[in-house]
Structure formats: C-alpha cells, structure tokens
Design a protein around this motif. Structure first.
Motif, PDB file in Angstrom:
ATOM      1  N   THR A 398      47.184  16.853  29.601  1.00 22.71           N
ATOM      2  CA  THR A 398      48.221  16.659  28.596  1.00 22.71           C
ATOM      3  C   THR A 398      47.779  15.668  27.531  1.00 22.71           C
ATOM      4  OG1 THR A 398      50.558  16.123  28.245  1.00 22.71           O
ATOM      5  CG2 THR A 398      49.393  14.839  29.920  1.00 22.71           C
ATOM      6  N   SER A 399      48.274  15.880  26.327  1.00 23.06           N
ATOM      7  CA  SER A 399      47.980  15.016  25.180  1.00 23.06           C
ATOM      8  C   SER A 399      48.896  15.456  24.045  1.00 23.06           C
ATOM      9  CB  SER A 399      46.509  15.152  24.764  1.00 23.06           C
ATOM     10  OG  SER A 399      46.263  14.507  23.524  1.00 23.06           O
ATOM     11  N   ALA A 400      48.971  14.640  23.017  1.00 16.81           N
ATOM     12  CA  ALA A 400      49.700  15.049  21.811  1.00 16.81           C
ATOM     13  C   ALA A 400      48.837  15.933  20.920  1.00 16.81           C
ATOM     14  CB  ALA A 400      50.166  13.814  21.037  1.00 16.81           C
ATOM     15  N   THR A 401      47.534  16.042  21.234  1.00 15.73           N
ATOM     16  CA  THR A 401      46.621  16.768  20.347  1.00 15.73           C
ATOM     17  C   THR A 401      45.623  17.593  21.158  1.00 15.73           C
ATOM     18  OG1 THR A 401      45.182  14.827  20.265  1.00 15.73           O
ATOM     19  CG2 THR A 401      46.782  15.053  18.496  1.00 15.73           C
ATOM     20  N   LEU A 402      46.022  18.815  21.503  1.00 10.28           N
ATOM     21  CA  LEU A 402      45.127  19.727  22.214  1.00 10.28           C
ATOM     22  C   LEU A 402      45.002  21.070  21.505  1.00 10.28           C
ATOM     23  CD1 LEU A 402      46.291  19.129  25.917  1.00 10.28           C
ATOM     24  CD2 LEU A 402      44.220  18.247  24.816  1.00 10.28           C
ATOM     25  N   ALA A 403      46.051  21.478  20.803  1.00 11.11           N
ATOM     26  CA  ALA A 403      46.067  22.793  20.161  1.00 11.11           C
ATOM     27  C   ALA A 403      45.510  22.721  18.747  1.00 11.11           C
ATOM     28  CB  ALA A 403      47.491  23.346  20.129  1.00 11.11           C
ATOM     29  N   VAL A 404      44.983  23.850  18.297  1.00 10.78           N
ATOM     30  CA  VAL A 404      44.591  24.039  16.900  1.00 10.78           C
ATOM     31  C   VAL A 404      45.506  25.129  16.364  1.00 10.78           C
ATOM     32  CG1 VAL A 404      42.767  24.706  15.314  1.00 10.78           C
ATOM     33  CG2 VAL A 404      42.216  23.366  17.360  1.00 10.78           C
ATOM     34  N   GLY A 405      46.364  24.771  15.392  1.00  8.11           N
ATOM     35  CA  GLY A 405      47.437  25.677  15.044  1.00  8.11           C
ATOM     36  C   GLY A 405      48.374  25.752  16.232  1.00  8.11           C
ATOM     37  N   VAL A 577      40.256  19.273  13.391  1.00  7.03           N
ATOM     38  CA  VAL A 577      41.720  19.392  13.418  1.00  7.03           C
ATOM     39  C   VAL A 577      42.311  18.446  14.466  1.00  7.03           C
ATOM     40  CG1 VAL A 577      43.628  20.910  14.114  1.00  7.03           C
ATOM     41  CG2 VAL A 577      41.910  21.729  12.499  1.00  7.03           C
ATOM     42  N   ILE A 578      41.726  18.440  15.654  1.00  3.97           N
ATOM     43  CA  ILE A 578      42.245  17.584  16.731  1.00  3.97           C
ATOM     44  C   ILE A 578      42.118  16.107  16.357  1.00  3.97           C
ATOM     45  CG2 ILE A 578      41.810  16.844  19.108  1.00  3.97           C
ATOM     46  CD1 ILE A 578      41.204  19.796  19.749  1.00  3.97           C
ATOM     47  N   THR A 579      40.995  15.732  15.730  1.00  4.96           N
ATOM     48  CA  THR A 579      40.825  14.339  15.281  1.00  4.96           C
ATOM     49  C   THR A 579      41.843  13.987  14.210  1.00  4.96           C
ATOM     50  OG1 THR A 579      38.453  14.476  15.758  1.00  4.96           O
ATOM     51  CG2 THR A 579      39.186  12.670  14.350  1.00  4.96           C
ATOM     52  N   VAL A 612      44.224  25.984   8.129  1.00  5.09           N
ATOM     53  CA  VAL A 612      44.182  25.712   9.567  1.00  5.09           C
ATOM     54  C   VAL A 612      44.640  24.278   9.835  1.00  5.09           C
ATOM     55  CG1 VAL A 612      42.718  25.640  11.627  1.00  5.09           C
ATOM     56  CG2 VAL A 612      42.300  27.367   9.855  1.00  5.09           C
ATOM     57  N   PHE A 613      44.181  23.339   8.996  1.00  4.69           N
ATOM     58  CA  PHE A 613      44.584  21.938   9.142  1.00  4.69           C
ATOM     59  C   PHE A 613      46.081  21.778   8.868  1.00  4.69           C
ATOM     60  CE2 PHE A 613      40.041  21.548   8.528  1.00  4.69           C
ATOM     61  CZ  PHE A 613      39.691  20.501   9.350  1.00  4.69           C
ATOM     62  N   LEU A 614      46.559  22.382   7.789  1.00  3.40           N
ATOM     63  CA  LEU A 614      47.959  22.217   7.411  1.00  3.40           C
ATOM     64  C   LEU A 614      48.894  22.808   8.460  1.00  3.40           C
ATOM     65  CD1 LEU A 614      47.669  22.995   3.589  1.00  3.40           C
ATOM     66  CD2 LEU A 614      48.104  20.767   4.646  1.00  3.40           C
ATOM     67  N   SER A 616      48.434  22.848  11.551  1.00  5.44           N
ATOM     68  CA  SER A 616      48.385  22.040  12.769  1.00  5.44           C
ATOM     69  C   SER A 616      49.152  20.728  12.639  1.00  5.44           C
ATOM     70  CB  SER A 616      46.919  21.738  13.134  1.00  5.44           C
ATOM     71  OG  SER A 616      46.214  22.931  13.409  1.00  5.44           O
ATOM     72  N   LEU A 617      49.643  20.416  11.442  1.00  5.30           N
ATOM     73  CA  LEU A 617      50.357  19.157  11.222  1.00  5.30           C
ATOM     74  C   LEU A 617      51.830  19.292  11.578  1.00  5.30           C
ATOM     75  CD1 LEU A 617      48.863  18.075   7.765  1.00  5.30           C
ATOM     76  CD2 LEU A 617      48.165  17.326  10.044  1.00  5.30           C
ATOM     77  N   PRO A 618      52.511  18.186  11.845  1.00  8.11           N
ATOM     78  CA  PRO A 618      53.963  18.231  12.021  1.00  8.11           C
ATOM     79  C   PRO A 618      54.619  18.763  10.744  1.00  8.11           C
ATOM     80  CG  PRO A 618      53.080  16.103  12.709  1.00  8.11           C
ATOM     81  CD  PRO A 618      51.978  16.818  12.012  1.00  8.11           C
ATOM     82  N   PRO A 619      55.868  19.230  10.828  1.00  6.24           N
ATOM     83  CA  PRO A 619      56.526  19.846   9.659  1.00  6.24           C
ATOM     84  C   PRO A 619      56.944  18.823   8.604  1.00  6.24           C
ATOM     85  CG  PRO A 619      58.048  19.756  11.501  1.00  6.24           C
ATOM     86  CD  PRO A 619      56.722  19.295  12.034  1.00  6.24           C
ATOM     87  N   MET A 620      55.955  18.251   7.919  1.00  8.62           N
ATOM     88  CA  MET A 620      56.226  17.277   6.862  1.00  8.62           C
ATOM     89  C   MET A 620      56.343  18.006   5.518  1.00  8.62           C
ATOM     90  SD  MET A 620      53.393  14.365   7.831  1.00  8.62           S
ATOM     91  CE  MET A 620      53.515  13.374   9.310  1.00  8.62           C
ATOM     92  N   PRO A 621      57.412  17.800   4.755  1.00 15.10           N
ATOM     93  CA  PRO A 621      57.526  18.448   3.445  1.00 15.10           C
ATOM     94  C   PRO A 621      56.383  18.007   2.526  1.00 15.10           C
ATOM     95  CG  PRO A 621      59.628  17.531   4.133  1.00 15.10           C
ATOM     96  CD  PRO A 621      58.607  17.017   5.091  1.00 15.10           C
ATOM     97  N   PRO A 622      55.622  18.950   1.983  1.00 14.18           N
ATOM     98  CA  PRO A 622      54.475  18.575   1.154  1.00 14.18           C
ATOM     99  C   PRO A 622      54.852  18.378  -0.308  1.00 14.18           C
ATOM    100  CG  PRO A 622      54.467  20.936   1.501  1.00 14.18           C
ATOM    101  CD  PRO A 622      55.670  20.398   2.238  1.00 14.18           C
TER     102      PRO A 622
END
Length: 642
Positions: A398-405, A577-579, A612-614, A616-622
């Motif tokens: 488990t982690s907060a960062t394992l998936a890509v997309g 992406v994970i970094t 791909v990077f975007l 994978s990010l939380p839903p922040m309004p750009p």
C-alpha cells in the motif's frame, strides 16, 4: 467485542469513541475490508490509498483483529517509530486487543557494548567525538532497549555510531564477551515472541536477500506481510538483490584487523604492510576513477591501465592480509571474523570487476573522498517472486502512489505481482474546491540553459501572493543551488535551503516561521508532512525524469529496446509519474488544507505524454492565468482556513 474492520471504523465504533474528531471515511472502510479479505485468504493485494484516506488505520485494524502473526514494514526508521509508538498503541487500545507487539530494526540501530568498550580502550575516539561519546556512555548505563534513537543531542550522522554499533561482518556472535547483554539479541527475542512486528523495508529485504540483519528466523513464521510506502520497494529490492563494495569497507577491514590484533596482545610491528597499503591503494583508485562525483558503467574504466594496476595491487593486499589473518585467527574470535571478511571481500571484488554476468549491471559511484562498486540486477521481479514464494502468506502492498493513471501495470511488472488483486482509492479531500493547478505560459524547454532562471521569474509573483509559505521542489541539486542564488535578495521571506541544516531542523523552522520558502530536492519530495497555514504553495520545476546517463537506467532502457519495447513510455514515464505524485502529495495533508500546485514544465501540454501525468494527479482545477492564481491565494485560501 468488535470483530470486523468496518464496525471498528463506523461512526459509533471504538475508533470514534477513542479519537477526538474521528469521522468515518468510506475509502478507509473499503480499504480495511479489502485488507481483511486478503489476510483471511492469504492473498496478494495492491492498494493505492490517496492522501487522507487513513491507510495506516485501514491496515492496522484488520491486522490486529485477524489473530494472525503479522509483519508490518514501512519506508524509513522515522515512519517505523511513528507507527509503533503512536499509531499502533492508539488502535490497539481503542480495540482492546491485548496482543504482544515488537519493534525491530537493523543491527546498526542498536548499541554494541563490546564495540563501545573496544573503541574506548584502544583510543579510537578522536577529540572531536569526545562529547558524543560522553552522551552515549551516560545513556548506555541506563538503557533497556539499546535503540540509539533514544539518544538525544547526538546527530544521526555522527561518526560515533559506526564505532559503537555492530554489523553482520564485525559481530562476534556467541563469542562476544558481552553476548548476554546484546541489545540486538534482546530485540530479536522480543520480536520472536510478538504477534505483530514492525520493521522497515531495508531490514526486510536484507533478510529476504539472505543478508542476515536481525530477524531472518521470523520470516517463516509470519502469516502476513503488510508493506506500507510500497512505492519504494522496487528500488530497495534492486539494492539488496545486488552486490557492492566500497572504499570505506576496505578501510574498515584494515582498521578492525589492527584493533583486534592489538586487543589480543599483538605488537604493531608484527602486522603486515598490507594493512597500511590497502588504504593507500583504495585512495589512489578513487583518484584513478576521475576527479568528479559521478555514476558510470564499470566498462568505461575497467580497461584503464591505472585502474587495472590498482585493482591488482588491492587484490595483492587482500591476499597478503587474508594469509596473515588465517595464521593469527586462532588468537581470538575477532581476528577469525576479520579473516572471513577479507575472504568475502576478495570474492566480491572479483565478481564486481572481472566476470561478465548476463542480467547484471556493473557500475561505479564516486563521491569526493570515496567510491563504491556495484552489481545491480537488470530485473528484480524474478528474484523478488522467488523469495516471496518461500513465504506463502498474505502480502499487502500500500502507498498513496502506486498507480499510473488508473492502472497498476508498471508496479506489477517491476515486482512480478501478476496474481495480486488491486484497489485504487481516491483521496477524500476536496481538491476541486480547495486547490488549484497552475501551469504557467511561455516557459522555455526544460533543456534550456536559462530554464531555472525562468522558473524563478515565474514563481516570484506567485510567492508574493502566497505570502511565502511555499515548498520549491527541484529535480537536481544544481537547479536547487541556482534557484537559491537567484532568490537571494529577491524575496523578503526566510529562505531555507536543503543542505544548510538537517531535514528535520529545516522542517521545524519552516513550520515555526509561518512564511518561509523551503527549497529541496530528493528527500523532500516524500515523507514530509506540513499541515496548516505554514504551507499554501508547492512549486515543482520539472517533470522528475531520472537522469538518462544513469548507468542502471541506461542498461534497462537498452534491455527494453532489445525486447522491441518502448522504454520511454513503458518505464521512464511511469517511474516519473510516481515520483511526481509524491511531490504533489506535499501540498494537501489535512481536510482543512488548501493551496496551489505550480508545475512549471511546459511538456505537460506540449507533449502527448503530458496527459499521462495530468491524469495521474488529484482533481485540481487547472489554470494558466497568473491573475486567477493570485486571486485564489489571496481570497480563497484565507477564507477557507477561517
């Protein structure tokens, strides 16, 4: 009596009664149920839990209720201490589960009374360390556990610690005169008797790789392994399933041989010249590998005449030292141990510099005064799978960062987890209303000579709007240093720069000041938790692609190409992406946090892979408009915090 995780996490459950302000979270309950099922079925589970999910409680509760013997491993000793001393007691007391628990670290975290006495009696403590020695000695007289984390006033990187702790190489085992008081032995006994043991990844992998560090005998008895901060596992596995030899290890052998021989009543003049020459030749080899600090393939220097000459001299020194130690080994266990260490080093030196092993990457690393030779597996998945299958238990990652997309393919392939079930849980935080993603317009390409200057210029008006209170995260030390110089005298906010003080001290000052700018790289991208008004802005200079000239990365890229793959999209992008997700995770750490994430890299929009990077990010309004960001920081953030 609560018997299931969902009930424990309900609004009328024991956690709600025990913890002020506790609120049920559907994501936390969902993860806890998945962990519960994996424990019951001895299954594999990969669970990405977004920031704020409460993943620690989500795996602790089913672990404590399972009735199974569980080993929990986390990323660092700091997190290990936090889990064991804070989170675990809270959950255990709330549930009323009277099970035995233990904390276990590697040998280098425990005092060795024999080495402390030896260092003192031989006068091996130089004048600059006398103050640290006095503190250690006072603590040693009263400690029960011998965990050096208990010592206050001595820096983690003090040179005193290698002198008063042991390693697998220099431990005397049952022949040690202080064996009955051994702190490592006591910690291992506690762990053997416990139903839940908290370790860290380095310790876990040391034993999985058969490099015994302190609890190898525990592994076969475990019913379940829960690995937190699991995004770190592929790189840690790479380290422990490889081989290495450093100039420091060569020097340690020589110094330990001297110390053990004199302790057994030998005379200085009877020792072979190899003890002195091995250290000299190691220093000369450091110079022969080039003046700059770097990482490079071994093949680039392997045939250089000076390198070949010095390796031959070091091999000769080791041969002479091994022959002498074999002769004097009967005098004492310490000398016998040194003899075996020298024999092992001779084998490793040959392995690292001579043989050509398919599937292994040979490379070296130089620092200002030292070098390390490495042999790294090209692919750790088969090695990890083989070791893991020795222990047919539940394995939970488990982690907060394992998936890509939304997928786990990259992580699964790196560790060979094809049979694992997967679960991806979004953060419960309200990113849509409390955050904003700013990607400035008209930025030059990251390869541009003036790129860091452009980053600083774009950041200045945003920093003014945020009133400081910002992390500036960089992908290289060079960019960090340049940005610090450019910001000096350009801002009125306190400037805290990685390297000027220990990380913990910088973070404490950042929280206390309330309007500071903290510039960091590497270790500041993850494991850093600043909540509240001290942090409202995170600025990231570039997408964190690994340096293309890194010898391990270069070899993996070549391997993927040979297999007709696309190394950039299959390996480099997912790893970056994970970094990036780790860095982004520094901004929002609590339900009451709000702020702006500023990503300066124009490739997010100019390159197809930017999507791909975007994604994978939380839903922040750009936004790309500076005025909108300034308004958000001046109006929305203060209003939300009220």
């Amino acid at each position: 009596m609560i018997t299931d995780a969902r009930s424990a996490l309900a609004d009328d459950g024991p956690l709600a009664n025990a913890i002020e302000g506790f609120a049920p979270r559907p994501q936390q309950q969902q993860m806890a149920e998945a962990v519960e099922q994996a424990l019951e079925n001895s299954a594999q589970l990969i669970a990405e839990a977004g920031t704020g999910t409460g993943k620690t409680f989500a795996y602790l509760i089913p672990a404590l209720l399972s009735g199974k013997r569980v080993i929990i491993s986390t990323g660092t000793r700091t997190l290990q201490d936090q889990l064991y001393h804070r989170d675990l007691p809270t959950v255990r007391e709330a549930l009323g589960v009277p099970i035995e628990t233990a904390l276990l670290k590697g040998r280098s975290n425990y005092l060795c009374y024999h080495r402390l006495e030896t260092a003192e009696s031989e006068g091996r403590i130089n004048h600059s360390l006398l103050s640290d020695l006095a503190k250690v000695r006072r603590w040693a007289a009263g400690t029960r556990k011998g965990d050096i984390a208990e010592v206050s006033g001595v820096a983690e990187n003090s040179y005193i610690w290698p002198l008063v702790t042991s390693t697998v190489d220099n431990c005397l085992g049952q022949e040690c005169p202080t064996y009955k008081d051994c702190c490592v032995l006591k910690a291992r006994r506690d762990a053997q008797e416990a139903e839940l043991v908290v370790v860290n990844h380095h310790l876990l992998f040391a034993d999985m790789a058969l490099k015994e560090e302190g609890f190898g005998e525990l592994l076969p008895g475990a019913d379940a392994f829960i690995l937190d901060e699991a995004h770190q596992l592929p790189e840690i596995a790479t380290i422990f399933f490889g081989q290495s030899l450093s100039s420091r290890q060569l020097g340690d052998i020589a110094r330990d041989a001297i110390g053990e021989y004199l302790r057994e009543g030998g005379v200085q003049g009877e020792m072979p010249s190899a003890i002195d020459s091995i250290q000299k030749h190691a220093r000369d080899l450091r110079l022969a590998l080039g003046m700059e600090s770097r990482r490079a393939p071994w093949a680039t220097v392997a045939t250089a005449p000076k390198v070949e000459e010095l390796l031959a001299l070091i091999e000769g020194d080791l041969g002479q030292l091994e022959a002498w130690l074999e002769e004097v080994a009967p005098r004492g266990k310490g000398l016998e141990n040194c003899w075996r260490r020298v024999a092992d080093v001779r084998v490793r030196l040959k392995l690292l510099t001579e043989s050509d092993d398919e599937g292994q990457i040979k490379w070296f690393e130089t620092r200002p005064r030292s070098f390390t030779l490495h042999m790294t597996p090209l692919d750790v998945a088969p090695l990890f799978t083989e070791r893991r299958q020795r222990y047919p238990s539940a394995w939970i990652y488990t982690s907060a960062t394992l998936a890509v997309g939304e997928g786990f393919d990259h992580y699964i392939s790196r560790l060979g987890l094809d049979e694992a079930e997967t679960l991806r849980l979004d953060s419960p935080f309200d990113y849509a209303n409390n955050t904003q993603l700013y990607i400035p317009k008209d930025m030059p390409e990251p390869s541009s000579r003036d790129y860091t200057h452009a980053v600083v210029e774009a950041a200045l008006p945003v920093l003014q709007a945020s009133g400081g209170r910002a992390f500036l995260l960089f992908t290289s030390h060079r960019a960090l240093k340049q940005a610090a110089e450019l910001l000096h005298n350009r801002v009125d906010f306190p400037l805290l720069v990685q390297g000027d003080a220990p990380r913990a001290e910088l973070l404490d000052r950042f929280r206390q000041l309330g309007n500071a700018l903290l510039l960091g790289t590497g270790s500041f991208w993850e494991g850093v938790d600043v909540r509240g008004e001290a942090l409202s802005l995170v600025i990231i200079d570039k997408l964190p692609f690994a340096a293309p000239d890194d010898p391990v990365l270069s070899a993996r890229i070549d391997s993927i190409r040979r297999n007709k793959g696309n190394p950039f999209m299959e390996y480099q992008v997912p790893t970056a992406v994970i970094t990036l997700k780790q860095g982004v995770g520094r901004l929002i750490r609590d339900v009451s946090d709000s702020g702006v994430l500023m990503l300066c890299d124009p490739r997010l929009y100019s390159k197809a892979y930017g999507r791909v990077f975007l994604k994978s990010l939380p839903p922040m309004p750009p936004t790309r408009e500076l005025e909108q960001v300034q308004r958000f920081l001046k109006e929305i953030v203060p209003r939300f915090r009220k």
